[in-house]
Design a protein around this motif. Structure first.
Motif, PDB file in Angstrom:
ATOM      1  N   SER A 173      64.114  42.574  26.450  1.00 17.64           N
ATOM      2  CA  SER A 173      63.009  42.748  25.501  1.00 17.64           C
ATOM      3  C   SER A 173      62.432  41.442  24.984  1.00 17.64           C
ATOM      4  O   SER A 173      61.514  41.466  24.180  1.00 17.64           O
ATOM      5  N   HIS A 174      62.985  40.307  25.431  1.00 18.52           N
ATOM      6  CA  HIS A 174      62.665  38.999  24.843  1.00 18.52           C
ATOM      7  C   HIS A 174      63.075  38.934  23.381  1.00 18.52           C
ATOM      8  O   HIS A 174      62.583  38.101  22.636  1.00 18.52           O
ATOM      9  N   ARG A 175      63.974  39.812  22.983  1.00 16.59           N
ATOM     10  CA  ARG A 175      64.715  39.647  21.751  1.00 16.59           C
ATOM     11  C   ARG A 175      66.083  39.124  22.141  1.00 16.59           C
ATOM     12  O   ARG A 175      66.734  39.655  23.051  1.00 16.59           O
ATOM     13  N   ALA A 176      66.542  38.089  21.454  1.00 20.14           N
ATOM     14  CA  ALA A 176      67.716  37.368  21.922  1.00 20.14           C
ATOM     15  C   ALA A 176      68.949  38.248  22.029  1.00 20.14           C
ATOM     16  O   ALA A 176      69.690  38.171  23.008  1.00 20.14           O
ATOM     17  N   ILE A 177      69.216  39.098  21.043  1.00 21.66           N
ATOM     18  CA  ILE A 177      70.445  39.893  21.076  1.00 21.66           C
ATOM     19  C   ILE A 177      70.403  40.911  22.208  1.00 21.66           C
ATOM     20  O   ILE A 177      71.427  41.179  22.851  1.00 21.66           O
ATOM     21  N   ASP A 178      69.221  41.485  22.495  1.00 27.29           N
ATOM     22  CA  ASP A 178      69.106  42.403  23.630  1.00 27.29           C
ATOM     23  C   ASP A 178      69.390  41.681  24.936  1.00 27.29           C
ATOM     24  O   ASP A 178      70.070  42.211  25.830  1.00 27.29           O
ATOM     25  N   ASP A 179      68.878  40.466  25.049  1.00 26.30           N
ATOM     26  CA  ASP A 179      69.088  39.705  26.278  1.00 26.30           C
ATOM     27  C   ASP A 179      70.546  39.279  26.435  1.00 26.30           C
ATOM     28  O   ASP A 179      71.055  39.187  27.557  1.00 26.30           O
ATOM     29  N   VAL A 180      71.237  39.012  25.325  1.00 22.38           N
ATOM     30  CA  VAL A 180      72.655  38.662  25.414  1.00 22.38           C
ATOM     31  C   VAL A 180      73.470  39.861  25.884  1.00 22.38           C
ATOM     32  O   VAL A 180      74.365  39.732  26.726  1.00 22.38           O
ATOM     33  N   GLU A 181      73.181  41.032  25.334  1.00 23.29           N
ATOM     34  CA  GLU A 181      73.893  42.236  25.783  1.00 23.29           C
ATOM     35  C   GLU A 181      73.626  42.491  27.262  1.00 23.29           C
ATOM     36  O   GLU A 181      74.539  42.871  28.012  1.00 23.29           O
ATOM     37  N   ALA A 182      72.387  42.268  27.690  1.00 24.64           N
ATOM     38  CA  ALA A 182      72.054  42.428  29.106  1.00 24.64           C
ATOM     39  C   ALA A 182      72.767  41.380  29.959  1.00 24.64           C
ATOM     40  O   ALA A 182      73.290  41.692  31.040  1.00 24.64           O
ATOM     41  N   LEU A 183      72.801  40.151  29.488  1.00 21.11           N
ATOM     42  CA  LEU A 183      73.485  39.076  30.211  1.00 21.11           C
ATOM     43  C   LEU A 183      74.955  39.408  30.432  1.00 21.11           C
ATOM     44  O   LEU A 183      75.494  39.203  31.534  1.00 21.11           O
ATOM     45  N   LEU A 184      75.611  39.916  29.406  1.00 18.54           N
ATOM     46  CA  LEU A 184      77.021  40.273  29.531  1.00 18.54           C
ATOM     47  C   LEU A 184      77.221  41.332  30.606  1.00 18.54           C
ATOM     48  O   LEU A 184      78.122  41.214  31.453  1.00 18.54           O
ATOM     49  N   GLU A 185      76.379  42.350  30.604  1.00 18.43           N
ATOM     50  CA  GLU A 185      76.516  43.417  31.605  1.00 18.43           C
ATOM     51  C   GLU A 185      76.201  42.909  33.010  1.00 18.43           C
ATOM     52  O   GLU A 185      76.858  43.304  33.985  1.00 18.43           O
ATOM     53  N   VAL A 186      75.219  42.028  33.138  1.00 18.38           N
ATOM     54  CA  VAL A 186      74.887  41.452  34.446  1.00 18.38           C
ATOM     55  C   VAL A 186      76.054  40.632  34.978  1.00 18.38           C
ATOM     56  O   VAL A 186      76.413  40.720  36.159  1.00 18.38           O
ATOM     57  N   CYS A 187      76.675  39.838  34.116  1.00 18.23           N
ATOM     58  CA  CYS A 187      77.813  39.024  34.562  1.00 18.23           C
ATOM     59  C   CYS A 187      78.986  39.900  34.979  1.00 18.23           C
ATOM     60  O   CYS A 187      79.677  39.591  35.962  1.00 18.23           O
ATOM     61  N   LYS A 188      79.222  40.977  34.267  1.00 21.81           N
ATOM     62  CA  LYS A 188      80.276  41.902  34.662  1.00 21.81           C
ATOM     63  C   LYS A 188      79.969  42.518  36.024  1.00 21.81           C
ATOM     64  O   LYS A 188      80.862  42.654  36.867  1.00 21.81           O
ATOM     65  N   ALA A 189      78.708  42.861  36.242  1.00 17.22           N
ATOM     66  CA  ALA A 189      78.325  43.449  37.530  1.00 17.22           C
ATOM     67  C   ALA A 189      78.461  42.436  38.661  1.00 17.22           C
ATOM     68  O   ALA A 189      78.931  42.778  39.765  1.00 17.22           O
ATOM     69  N   MET A 190      78.072  41.199  38.422  1.00 18.05           N
ATOM     70  CA  MET A 190      78.204  40.174  39.455  1.00 18.05           C
ATOM     71  C   MET A 190      79.669  39.889  39.752  1.00 18.05           C
ATOM     72  O   MET A 190      80.044  39.672  40.907  1.00 18.05           O
ATOM     73  N   ASP A 191      80.498  39.883  38.719  1.00 18.75           N
ATOM     74  CA  ASP A 191      81.923  39.653  38.920  1.00 18.75           C
ATOM     75  C   ASP A 191      82.549  40.798  39.697  1.00 18.75           C
ATOM     76  O   ASP A 191      83.418  40.588  40.550  1.00 18.75           O
ATOM     77  N   ASN A 192      82.108  42.016  39.428  1.00 16.69           N
ATOM     78  CA  ASN A 192      82.605  43.171  40.156  1.00 16.69           C
ATOM     79  C   ASN A 192      82.140  43.137  41.616  1.00 16.69           C
ATOM     80  O   ASN A 192      82.869  43.552  42.528  1.00 16.69           O
ATOM     81  N   GLU A 193      80.965  42.614  41.839  1.00 14.77           N
ATOM     82  CA  GLU A 193      80.418  42.508  43.193  1.00 14.77           C
ATOM     83  C   GLU A 193      81.195  41.494  44.022  1.00 14.77           C
ATOM     84  O   GLU A 193      81.515  41.732  45.183  1.00 14.77           O
ATOM     85  N   ARG A 194      81.488  40.341  43.417  1.00 13.77           N
ATOM     86  CA  ARG A 194      82.280  39.306  44.082  1.00 13.77           C
ATOM     87  C   ARG A 194      82.832  38.373  43.010  1.00 13.77           C
ATOM     88  O   ARG A 194      82.078  37.742  42.281  1.00 13.77           O
ATOM     89  N   ALA A 195      84.139  38.294  42.941  1.00 12.03           N
ATOM     90  CA  ALA A 195      84.790  37.599  41.824  1.00 12.03           C
ATOM     91  C   ALA A 195      84.894  36.103  42.093  1.00 12.03           C
ATOM     92  O   ALA A 195      85.978  35.555  42.273  1.00 12.03           O
TER      93      ALA A 195
END
Length: 246
Positions: A173-195
């Motif tokens: 949303s270009h609101r910082a806290i929304d982007d941080v929550e999204a960043l955390l989920e993206v990193c978890k997904a990338m780690d699950n894809e290849r650690a």
């Protein structure tokens, strides 16, 4: 939270963060919103959120938010006046949040940009004493660099959200806290894809057409990173190329 466990074999905490700013130049522009989520490993081995912050930050007297930034972020001068806190208070809160005796990993999407801004903000912090208050004792992970080795252009956080089918869980949303929550989920997904996230620590890719933006951070190895149309195999990811050349 079952992903990212390898990170916590090396670090006491990981702080995922994002900034909204008045422009692109960390030397002349200011942070107007700073959000962060701190993750640690609990005694039972699970990963838990131990702190979060979402702070609007007042500008120096007489400075205004540019119209383009208001349009992009929805943050107005009136909102900063009503909800904002002094920059020194925000810097002190963030300094406390990133401090740990067992090491902290700072994570951001296009981390070069956000790190330069928080470095300038912390550098203006006065009358505050804490060991390792700045970012210099932390390590860094740039999720943008990782994502460029995983998917084709474009590489914005919104593209990563779509690529990992996270639209129902988070928003960009270009609101910082929304982007941080999204960043955390993206990193978890990338780690699950290849650690292999740890191999990207302190390695930042940059577009060779434009070079590195802003000052080079002392702990970081910068490497030209070209766009790909496929997910790179571990042999050809950017960290592997850096290691072979050293």
């Amino acid at each position: 939270m079952n992903n990212l466990r390898d990170i916590f074999q090396r670090y006491e905490a990981a702080v995922f963060f994002d900034t909204e700013t008045t422009g692109l130049d960390a030397k002349s522009c200011r942070v107007i919103e700073l959000a962060a989520i701190r993750i640690e490993k609990a005694a039972d081995g699970s990963l838990i959120e131990t702190d979060r912050a979402d702070m609007f930050i007042k500008l120096p007297e007489g400075e205004k938010i540019p119209d383009k930034i208001v349009e992009l972020t929805g943050i107005t001068d009136e909102r900063l006046a009503a909800e904002g806190i002094p920059e020194g208070n925000a810097a002190a809160a963030f300094a406390k949040m990133i401090y740990s005796t067992g090491g902290t990993l700072l994570v951001a999407h296009n981390a070069q940009f956000d790190l330069l801004f928080v470095r300038e903000m912390l550098g203006r912090l006065t009358n505050f004493s804490i060991n390792g208050a700045g970012i210099s004792r932390c390590d860094y992970l740039d999720s943008l660099t990782v994502y460029k080795d995983r998917r084709a252009y474009p590489h914005k956080l919104a593209n990563a959200i779509a690529a990992y089918k996270l639209e129902d869980k988070v928003k960009n949303s270009h609101r910082a806290i929304d982007d941080v929550e999204a960043l955390l989920e993206v990193c978890k997904a990338m780690d699950n894809e290849r650690a292999d996230l740890l191999s990207y620590v302190n390695v930042f890719g940059y577009n060779p057409k434009y070079g590195v933006t802003g000052d080079r951070l002392p702990r970081v190895t910068y490497w030209p990173q070209h766009f790909n149309d496929y997910m790179q195999s571990p042999r050809y990811t950017l960290p592997a190329r850096v290691k072979r050349r050293r």
